[in-house]
Design an enzyme around this catalytic site. Sequence first.
Site, PDB file in Angstrom:
ATOM      1  N   ARG A   1      48.179  41.942  45.956  1.00  0.00           N
ATOM      2  CA  ARG A   1      47.380  42.348  44.935  1.00  0.00           C
ATOM      3  C   ARG A   1      46.920  43.746  45.519  1.00  0.00           C
ATOM      4  NH1 ARG A   1      45.286  38.071  47.194  1.00  0.00           N
ATOM      5  NH2 ARG A   1      43.645  38.255  48.508  1.00  0.00           N
TER       6      ARG A   1
ATOM      7  N   HIS B   1      52.579  28.868  47.079  1.00  0.00           N
ATOM      8  CA  HIS B   1      51.782  29.764  46.166  1.00  0.00           C
ATOM      9  C   HIS B   1      52.025  30.978  47.233  1.00  0.00           C
ATOM     10  CE1 HIS B   1      47.973  31.904  46.812  1.00  0.00           C
ATOM     11  NE2 HIS B   1      47.865  31.898  45.471  1.00  0.00           N
TER      12      HIS B   1
ATOM     13  N   GLY C   1      39.614  36.930  32.255  1.00  0.00           N
ATOM     14  CA  GLY C   1      41.042  37.039  32.497  1.00  0.00           C
ATOM     15  C   GLY C   1      41.718  35.913  31.344  1.00  0.00           C
ATOM     16  N   ARG C   2      42.944  36.073  31.328  1.00  0.00           N
ATOM     17  CA  ARG C   2      43.828  35.392  30.308  1.00  0.00           C
ATOM     18  C   ARG C   2      43.826  33.665  30.962  1.00  0.00           C
ATOM     19  NH1 ARG C   2      49.335  33.561  29.074  1.00  0.00           N
ATOM     20  NH2 ARG C   2      49.544  33.335  26.974  1.00  0.00           N
TER      21      ARG C   2
ATOM     22  N   GLU D   1      45.019  30.791  30.285  1.00  0.00           N
ATOM     23  CA  GLU D   1      46.364  30.213  30.506  1.00  0.00           C
ATOM     24  C   GLU D   1      47.107  30.657  31.546  1.00  0.00           C
ATOM     25  OE1 GLU D   1      47.717  27.695  28.969  1.00  0.00           O
ATOM     26  OE2 GLU D   1      46.029  27.326  27.683  1.00  0.00           O
ATOM     27  N   SER D   2      47.025  32.013  31.919  1.00  0.00           N
ATOM     28  CA  SER D   2      47.585  32.495  33.086  1.00  0.00           C
ATOM     29  C   SER D   2      46.847  32.147  34.454  1.00  0.00           C
ATOM     30  CB  SER D   2      47.632  34.125  33.225  1.00  0.00           C
ATOM     31  OG  SER D   2      48.370  34.378  31.914  1.00  0.00           O
TER      32      SER D   2
ATOM     33  N   ASN E   1      50.448  35.475  46.542  1.00  0.00           N
ATOM     34  CA  ASN E   1      49.871  36.466  45.720  1.00  0.00           C
ATOM     35  C   ASN E   1      49.915  37.739  46.624  1.00  0.00           C
ATOM     36  OD1 ASN E   1      46.809  37.745  45.484  1.00  0.00           O
ATOM     37  ND2 ASN E   1      47.810  37.234  43.690  1.00  0.00           N
TER      38      ASN E   1
ATOM     39  N   SER F   1      51.263  36.759  41.185  1.00  0.00           N
ATOM     40  CA  SER F   1      50.451  35.666  41.743  1.00  0.00           C
ATOM     41  C   SER F   1      51.440  34.623  40.990  1.00  0.00           C
ATOM     42  CB  SER F   1      49.169  35.401  41.088  1.00  0.00           C
ATOM     43  OG  SER F   1      48.663  34.108  41.740  1.00  0.00           O
TER      44      SER F   1
END
Length: 304
Positions: free
Chosen positions: A106, A102, A263-264, A266-267, A104, A88
């Site tokens: 997946r 942007h 999920g993380r 910051e990411s 992505n 992403s």
Amino acid sequence: MKQQFYQYILNLQDQICKGLEAVEGQAKFREDLWERPEGGGGRTRVIENGKVFEKGGVNISAVHGKLPEAMQKMFNVGEADFFACGLSLVLHPKSPMVPTVHANWRYFEMYDDNGNVIQQWFGGGQDLTPYYLFEEDAIHFHQTCKTACDKHSRSVGTEFYPKYKKQCDAYFWNAHRNEARGIGGLFFDYCKATLEMNMQDWFNFVSEVGNSFLEAYVPIVEKRKNLPYTPEQRTWQEIRRGRYVEFNLVHDKGTLFGLKTNGRIESILMSLPPHVQWVYDHHAEAGSEEEKLVNVLENPKNWI
């Protein structure tokens, strides 16, 4: 398939970061490796305070484990194990003359109690969010998307580009503002095996689109990055960025998936720009370049 795609996005992340650093010319991506307690992790790469890019990230993740309850409801299934991986990216340029972008790509798998794959699909896309509308840039971006799609469309009447362009316009629609987030591109999801397309065919298509990203975006950046701009145009960029934030926090499925699967953070929130404004009841001046953009956002057009 999951190993094949994961290896692909590892390589694609390297390729895209290298291409973007060449355009940037000053700042470099910093890398964070992280692990998810429930299983898996990722490789986050962020660029900040550059000559061209004010903030951006090109992130990959591969997570697995028990499907969270919120996702069970979304997919209408009971308890199950899952695997999801993807790349992403979001780039917020400093100049209002250069569009935000942007993308992505997946892949998702779900398993039964014996570890057999019971569901698998691909998804992804790429879309452009300009602050000032240069029609030739919109045409270039969409033409690159169409060229990638046309190599894999199987039959007349089911061409990928018009289908996924339409899905992109529908998905990146800020319903509470009654306008598009940007000028679109491609959006596809739940791409599963059919009589016409097996999973390897879908992999070939998704990787074709991923490989086209730099070709779609970099020439636009090169053409616009040195154009002069005024403080008023910068203010307009920050107001429009506010609409971008609204979409990501209210409507974006990827953001919501990350938040609901621990999920993380910051990411996940890497997609948000560093400088944004919300001005009360702001409207573009009649007949201005700003209004020209808004008119297209309110009425998405066909660029090809």
